[in-house]
Design a protein around this motif. Structure first.
Motif, mmCIF file in Angstrom:
data_model
loop_
_atom_site.group_PDB
_atom_site.id
_atom_site.type_symbol
_atom_site.label_atom_id
_atom_site.label_comp_id
_atom_site.label_asym_id
_atom_site.label_seq_id
_atom_site.Cartn_x
_atom_site.Cartn_y
_atom_site.Cartn_z
ATOM 1 N N PHE A 26 48.493 49.061 -48.587
ATOM 2 C CA PHE A 26 47.895 48.752 -49.886
ATOM 3 C C PHE A 26 47.380 47.320 -50.046
ATOM 4 C CE2 PHE A 26 50.999 52.207 -50.777
ATOM 5 C CZ PHE A 26 50.087 53.185 -51.152
ATOM 6 N N GLN A 82 39.886 49.851 -53.700
ATOM 7 C CA GLN A 82 38.557 49.734 -53.107
ATOM 8 C C GLN A 82 37.533 49.265 -54.127
ATOM 9 O OE1 GLN A 82 37.862 50.202 -49.671
ATOM 10 N NE2 GLN A 82 36.097 49.045 -50.426
ATOM 11 N N SER A 89 45.330 55.139 -56.160
ATOM 12 C CA SER A 89 45.573 53.704 -56.027
ATOM 13 C C SER A 89 44.606 53.085 -55.026
ATOM 14 C CB SER A 89 47.018 53.444 -55.575
ATOM 15 O OG SER A 89 47.935 53.853 -56.569
ATOM 16 N N LYS A 90 44.393 53.772 -53.914
ATOM 17 C CA LYS A 90 43.456 53.266 -52.907
ATOM 18 C C LYS A 90 42.031 53.219 -53.466
ATOM 19 C CE LYS A 90 46.167 55.006 -49.010
ATOM 20 N NZ LYS A 90 46.253 56.049 -47.968
ATOM 21 N N TYR A 95 42.429 45.873 -47.394
ATOM 22 C CA TYR A 95 41.464 45.416 -48.389
ATOM 23 C C TYR A 95 41.161 43.922 -48.217
ATOM 24 C CZ TYR A 95 42.665 50.002 -49.951
ATOM 25 O OH TYR A 95 42.868 51.370 -49.967
ATOM 26 N N GLU A 119 46.384 58.026 -53.358
ATOM 27 C CA GLU A 119 44.932 58.099 -53.128
ATOM 28 C C GLU A 119 44.155 57.476 -54.270
ATOM 29 O OE1 GLU A 119 43.686 58.835 -50.191
ATOM 30 O OE2 GLU A 119 45.808 59.049 -49.644
ATOM 31 N N TRP A 162 45.330 44.031 -54.409
ATOM 32 C CA TRP A 162 46.647 44.508 -54.839
ATOM 33 C C TRP A 162 47.182 43.675 -56.003
ATOM 34 C CZ3 TRP A 162 50.472 47.256 -56.228
ATOM 35 C CH2 TRP A 162 51.754 46.736 -56.391
#
Length: 366
Positions: A227, A188, A183-184, A231, A181, A154
């Motif tokens: 967010f 990732q 952003s994810k 991760y 989505e 992030w």
């Protein structure tokens, strides 16, 4: 694996894993850097990222605080969290007096596919970090352990979109709330590189690693759980799993989420050995929430080092009394040491940590 000199001081490694120690070990975030006159001399001769990308220079700078003080219990490799965005293909500059700057940050989700490298060969793009770690580990000659690090997904995503520092992260948060989505997907992508990068650092000689979620506190607890937490959890789990699969000895892993006091309980359950605390978290609260599951690190306000010697000593004593000195605690600041810090004040801090730590531990034993 490269052969390295035997380690003479393993205090911080034992503390990070929750083992008993003779005193609380100590190191600083950003301990190799701008507050040291010897660093500023090198900076006058070289661009910041040239220092990062030149293993010989990175080694020199990493050793500067170790050589100056001889009171630190760890070295941290001189590098920067923004080497991952660089590996992804973005240009990053370090502007004097202003900090990091991306001349052309990400603007729309399509940039993920059109402007970032689809496949990053970490061992090629970030080879200079691995070489610096190996070179530094040898140069330390076992004096203290060497710490490697990465920026959390992030925090790196926010820099890549904001283009530098920001008061409110409005551009990065616009992505989160307009393109969740996408952003994810970007998070990732950064996560996958971070995992491989950390494993490479460990293989190169890092004996402990820290993940910096410097902008974690800019997220609400709800958004942090979406967010950030998934991760940084992946990073701890996958690094440890892959090391085990390759029969490589695991190293202590530290998570630092600045401002994310609300996440302490979650952070103590996701596979990290140590949680680093900023200065807004009360020691008693941190200990009550984490319940001894992890080692704690920190949490003095870095600006105390601008105060009087008397204030530095009293703050260090209070911190050690509150956290304890013989188990599950590592002395550090609540964020990086500031560029305007007087090196003499750092010496006072370190001398006090040693003196008070031993004194308190002896009192417990006796």
């Amino acid at each position: 694996m490269t052969e390295f000199p035997p380690l003479k001081n393993d205090l911080i490694l034992r503390a990070a894993l929750g083992k008993k120690t003779e005193r609380a070990p100590v190191w600083f975030m950003r301990q190799a850097g701008r507050y040291l006159p010897e660093f500023r001399k090198e900076r006058e001769k070289h661009d910041f990222f040239t220092l990062c990308r030149t293993p010989k220079l990175a080694t020199l700078i990493t050793l500067q605080p170790i050589d100056r003080y001889d009171l630190l219990d760890a070295a941290i490799i001189f590098s920067d969290i923004l080497v991952i965005p660089q590996a992804l293909g973005l240009e990053v500059e370090m502007l004097s007096g202003k900090g990091p700057h991306f001349p052309n940050p990400l603007k729309v989700p399509q940039d993920i596919d059109t402007r970032l490298r689809k496949h990053v060969n970490v061992y090629e793009e970030l080879k200079y970090v691995f070489e610096a770690i190996t070179m530094t580990r040898k140069a330390l000659n076992g004096r203290v352990p060497l710490i490697g690090f990465i920026g959390a997904p992030w925090t790196l995503m926010a820099y890549m979109i904001e283009g530098g520092g920001s008061n409110n992260l409005s551009k990065a948060k616009t992505w989160l709330f307009s393109y969740p989505e996408e952003s994810k997907r970007l998070l990732q992508k950064i996560t996958d590189i971070g995992i491989e990068f950390l494993i490479g650092q460990i293989k190169s000689g890092a004996q402990m690693v820290q993940v910096f979620e410097s902008w974690g506190g800019e997220l609400s607890p709800y958004d942090f759980n979406i967010f950030s937490l998934p991760y940084i959890t992946q990073i701890a789990e996958k690094v440890k799993t892959q090391l085990k699969q390759e029969n490589i000895e695991p190293v202590p892993m530290v998570i630092f989420c600045k401002g994310s006091w609300y996440a302490l309980e979650s952070l103590s359950n996701i596979g990290y050995d140590t949680i680093s605390l900023d200065w807004t978290i009360d020691p008693a609260y941190a200990k009550a929430i984490t319940k001894g599951r992890v080692t704690l690190q920190g949490n003095m306000d870095p600006n105390v080092l601008h105060g009087t010697h008397e204030e530095i000593r009293s703050t260090v004593r209070r911190m050690l009394e509150n956290f304890g000195t013989g188990e599950k605690y590592i002395v550090n600041l609540g964020h990086g040491i500031t560029p305007t810090t007087d090196p003499e004040n750092v010496k006072v801090f370190l001398e006090t940590v040693h003196k008070v730590g031993l004194e308190l531990n002896n009192n417990i034993i006796n």
